[in-house]
Design a protein around this motif. Structure first.
Motif, short mmCIF file in Angstrom:
data_model
loop_
_atom_site.label_atom_id
_atom_site.label_comp_id
_atom_site.label_asym_id
_atom_site.label_seq_id
_atom_site.Cartn_x
_atom_site.Cartn_y
_atom_site.Cartn_z
N TYR A 320 -23.74 -10.52 -29.96
CA TYR A 320 -22.37 -10.99 -29.78
C TYR A 320 -21.33 -9.89 -29.66
O TYR A 320 -20.17 -10.10 -29.99
CB TYR A 320 -22.00 -11.91 -30.95
N PHE A 321 -21.76 -8.73 -29.19
CA PHE A 321 -20.82 -7.61 -29.13
C PHE A 321 -19.59 -7.94 -28.27
O PHE A 321 -18.44 -7.81 -28.71
CB PHE A 321 -21.53 -6.36 -28.60
N ILE A 322 -19.83 -8.41 -27.05
CA ILE A 322 -18.70 -8.68 -26.17
C ILE A 322 -17.85 -9.84 -26.69
O ILE A 322 -16.63 -9.83 -26.64
CB ILE A 322 -19.19 -8.97 -24.72
N THR A 323 -18.53 -10.84 -27.24
CA THR A 323 -17.80 -11.97 -27.84
C THR A 323 -16.90 -11.48 -28.95
O THR A 323 -15.77 -11.93 -29.12
CB THR A 323 -18.81 -12.98 -28.43
N ARG A 324 -17.43 -10.53 -29.70
CA ARG A 324 -16.68 -9.98 -30.83
C ARG A 324 -15.40 -9.30 -30.33
O ARG A 324 -14.32 -9.52 -30.84
CB ARG A 324 -17.59 -8.95 -31.51
N VAL A 325 -15.56 -8.46 -29.31
CA VAL A 325 -14.41 -7.71 -28.80
C VAL A 325 -13.41 -8.66 -28.14
O VAL A 325 -12.21 -8.63 -28.44
CB VAL A 325 -14.86 -6.64 -27.76
N GLY A 326 -13.93 -9.49 -27.26
CA GLY A 326 -13.03 -10.32 -26.45
C GLY A 326 -12.55 -11.58 -27.15
O GLY A 326 -11.36 -11.76 -27.38
N LEU A 327 -13.50 -12.44 -27.52
CA LEU A 327 -13.10 -13.73 -28.08
C LEU A 327 -12.60 -13.62 -29.51
O LEU A 327 -11.57 -14.18 -29.87
CB LEU A 327 -14.30 -14.68 -28.07
N VAL A 364 -18.35 2.47 -27.81
CA VAL A 364 -17.87 1.09 -27.71
C VAL A 364 -17.27 0.86 -26.32
O VAL A 364 -17.53 -0.15 -25.66
CB VAL A 364 -16.82 0.80 -28.81
N GLN A 365 -16.49 1.84 -25.88
CA GLN A 365 -15.85 1.71 -24.57
C GLN A 365 -16.89 1.59 -23.45
O GLN A 365 -16.79 0.72 -22.59
CB GLN A 365 -14.94 2.93 -24.31
N GLN A 366 -17.88 2.46 -23.51
CA GLN A 366 -18.94 2.40 -22.49
C GLN A 366 -19.61 1.03 -22.50
O GLN A 366 -19.88 0.44 -21.45
CB GLN A 366 -20.01 3.46 -22.77
N GLU A 367 -19.89 0.54 -23.70
CA GLU A 367 -20.59 -0.74 -23.81
C GLU A 367 -19.72 -1.90 -23.34
O GLU A 367 -20.21 -2.86 -22.76
CB GLU A 367 -21.06 -0.98 -25.25
N ILE A 368 -18.41 -1.82 -23.59
CA ILE A 368 -17.52 -2.89 -23.10
C ILE A 368 -17.60 -2.93 -21.58
O ILE A 368 -17.81 -3.99 -20.97
CB ILE A 368 -16.06 -2.66 -23.55
N PHE A 369 -17.45 -1.77 -20.96
CA PHE A 369 -17.47 -1.75 -19.49
C PHE A 369 -18.85 -2.14 -18.95
O PHE A 369 -18.96 -2.80 -17.93
CB PHE A 369 -17.07 -0.36 -18.97
N ALA A 377 -21.11 -13.31 -24.07
CA ALA A 377 -20.01 -14.12 -24.57
C ALA A 377 -20.52 -15.53 -24.78
O ALA A 377 -21.23 -16.06 -23.97
CB ALA A 377 -18.86 -14.12 -23.59
N GLY A 378 -20.15 -16.12 -25.88
CA GLY A 378 -20.64 -17.47 -26.13
C GLY A 378 -20.16 -17.98 -27.44
O GLY A 378 -18.97 -18.06 -27.67
N THR A 379 -21.06 -18.27 -28.34
CA THR A 379 -20.65 -18.98 -29.55
C THR A 379 -20.49 -18.08 -30.76
O THR A 379 -20.36 -18.57 -31.86
CB THR A 379 -21.69 -20.05 -29.86
N GLY A 380 -20.55 -16.77 -30.57
CA GLY A 380 -20.53 -15.90 -31.75
C GLY A 380 -19.18 -15.77 -32.40
O GLY A 380 -19.05 -15.11 -33.42
N CYS A 381 -18.16 -16.36 -31.81
CA CYS A 381 -16.81 -16.22 -32.33
C CYS A 381 -16.71 -16.75 -33.75
O CYS A 381 -16.08 -16.16 -34.59
CB CYS A 381 -15.84 -16.95 -31.42
#
Ligand code: SF4
Ligand code: SF4
Length: 382
Positions: A320-327, A364-369, A377-381
């Protein structure tokens, strides 16, 4: 008010007089949402075991529909065994708030919603914006019309910002992320809510699955022999009288049984044991960000606590890395935070864990991009 009925402990939500089960059903993680009846059966089982707080949202896939099926059955016994429903709206336009509510009411076939949330306030600005657009006024109108019973808010802000918001508006309760993994980040918000006699529902009590998935490293949450880390992590929350409900996103019967067992076998945890759990994060994770926010003084305003907490999810191989950053944190996936760094080193001087923040920022930046267009992205929020 606290008492034991059925298999669950109940606590009063703020000053509403409503007794809620300390474990709530979060409807965001059903194992197979397409199996509407099977998922509804899980909701019914929770109700049969004494859980009486059910939380959903319009964007949790088919969750409201699933709950609607279960509620149809549960309504037959609602008088003698009350249950309470929570849902939310993200809308900033009052007309759309009302439309969202009407849709939720229709899907779940209710005349009113017990706990209606101003959903996902991520920053103080976002809170002020919704206020300025009369979202809160619309909530008040909906309450006057009897379409909602209690005005609540859900947020991912820092504890201090949550405290300010609760002092600014008499929300009857707050829904926030809080667990044995990140308690430091929002503790002030929980304390303020308790002081002001507002209900506190905590989401993400198992750190978005990280705690059960890394049971060896979270062993420090266990205070009883033979208890699992899930039981230990839930009991850590249940033990805190400021918390009304720990909301677990149940996927299946096994998880439900484990949460019920956490409540059934609950024994008060001593303050010494609690301190031991709180310091356990540092002992067990010398390389993990503990969300203490001491680094939150970056001169170029890089949101370091949020990005470093997201790094934890990389470190623990969370999906849930991207979910964590974004959502969850509401950070832009387009912005190049690392490029803003002027290399002053202040953050690393301040960091309580002496983490290599600058190095992690780059990762973190590299992984976001790298991941932003892939769908973790999904239900990890929650
Ligand atoms: S080193 Fe970079 S990230 Fe750290 S405080 Fe300075 S500018 Fe901010
Ligand atoms: S100071 Fe260190 S441990 Fe605390 S939030 Fe910042 S990075 Fe995390």
């Amino acid at each position: 008010m606290e008492g034991e009925i059925w298999r669950v402990i109940y606590r009063e939500y703020g000053s509403t007089g409503i007794a809620l089960s300390v474990i709530g059903f979060g409807g965001m993680r059903f194992e197979n949402q397409d199996d509407l009846d099977g998922s509804a059966e899980l909701v019914l089982q929770a109700y049969e075991n004494g859980i009486n707080y059910f939380d959903t949202a319009p964007l949790y896939g088919k969750s409201e529909k699933i709950f609607g099926i279960a509620f149809k059955e549960m309504k037959k016994t609602r008088k003698e065994r009350p249950f309470f429903v929570s849902t939310k709206t993200l809308q900033e336009d009052p007309t759309k708030v009302r439309e969202d509510l009407e849709k939720s009411l229709k899907k779940m076939d209710f005349d009113y919603i017990d706990f209606y949330h101003v959903w996902a306030i991520l920053t103080p600005d976002a809170y002020q914006r919704r206020k300025a657009k009369n979202v809160l006024r619309e909530f008040e109108r909906l309450k006057e019309e009897g379409l909602i019973r209690h005005i609540c808010v859900s947020t991912h802000m820092t504890g201090e910002d949550i405290g300010d918001m609760l002092r600014d508006y008499p929300f009857e309760g707050v829904l926030l992320g809080y667990s044995a993994m990140n308690f430091a980040y929002r503790d002030h918000g929980v304390a303020t809510a308790a002081l002001l006699k507002r209900g506190v529902v905590v989401m993400n009590p198992l750190g978005g699955g990280i705690i059960p998935n890394h049971s060896d490293r979270f062993d420090f949450v266990r205070t009883q022999e033979n208890e699992t880390v899930v039981e230990g992590a839930l009991r850590f929350l249940i033990n805190d009288p400021r918390i009304t409900v720990a909301l677990v996103g149940f996927a299946n019967q096994k998880q439900l049984a484990e949460a019920i067992s956490a409540v059934e076998g609950f024994k008060p945890i001593s303050s010494e044991q609690i301190e031991n759990i709180k310091s356990g994060l540092n002992r067990s994770f010398d390389k993990l960000c503990t969300s203490c926010r001491y680094c939150d003084y970056c001169p170029v305003e890089i949101p370091l606590p949020q990005l470093m907490e997201s790094y934890n999810h990389l470190e623990l191989n969370s999906d849930y890395f991207i979910t964590r950053v974004g959502l969850h944190w509401g950070l832009s996936l387009e912005e190049d935070y690392a490029a803003r760094c002027i290399d002053c080193g202040l953050c690393e001087t301040l960091c309580t864990q002496k983490l290599p923040i600058r190095e992690r920022l780059k990762i973190v930046q590299q992984e976001i991009f790298r991941r932003k267009n892939k769908s973790d992205a999904g239900t990890g929020c929650c």
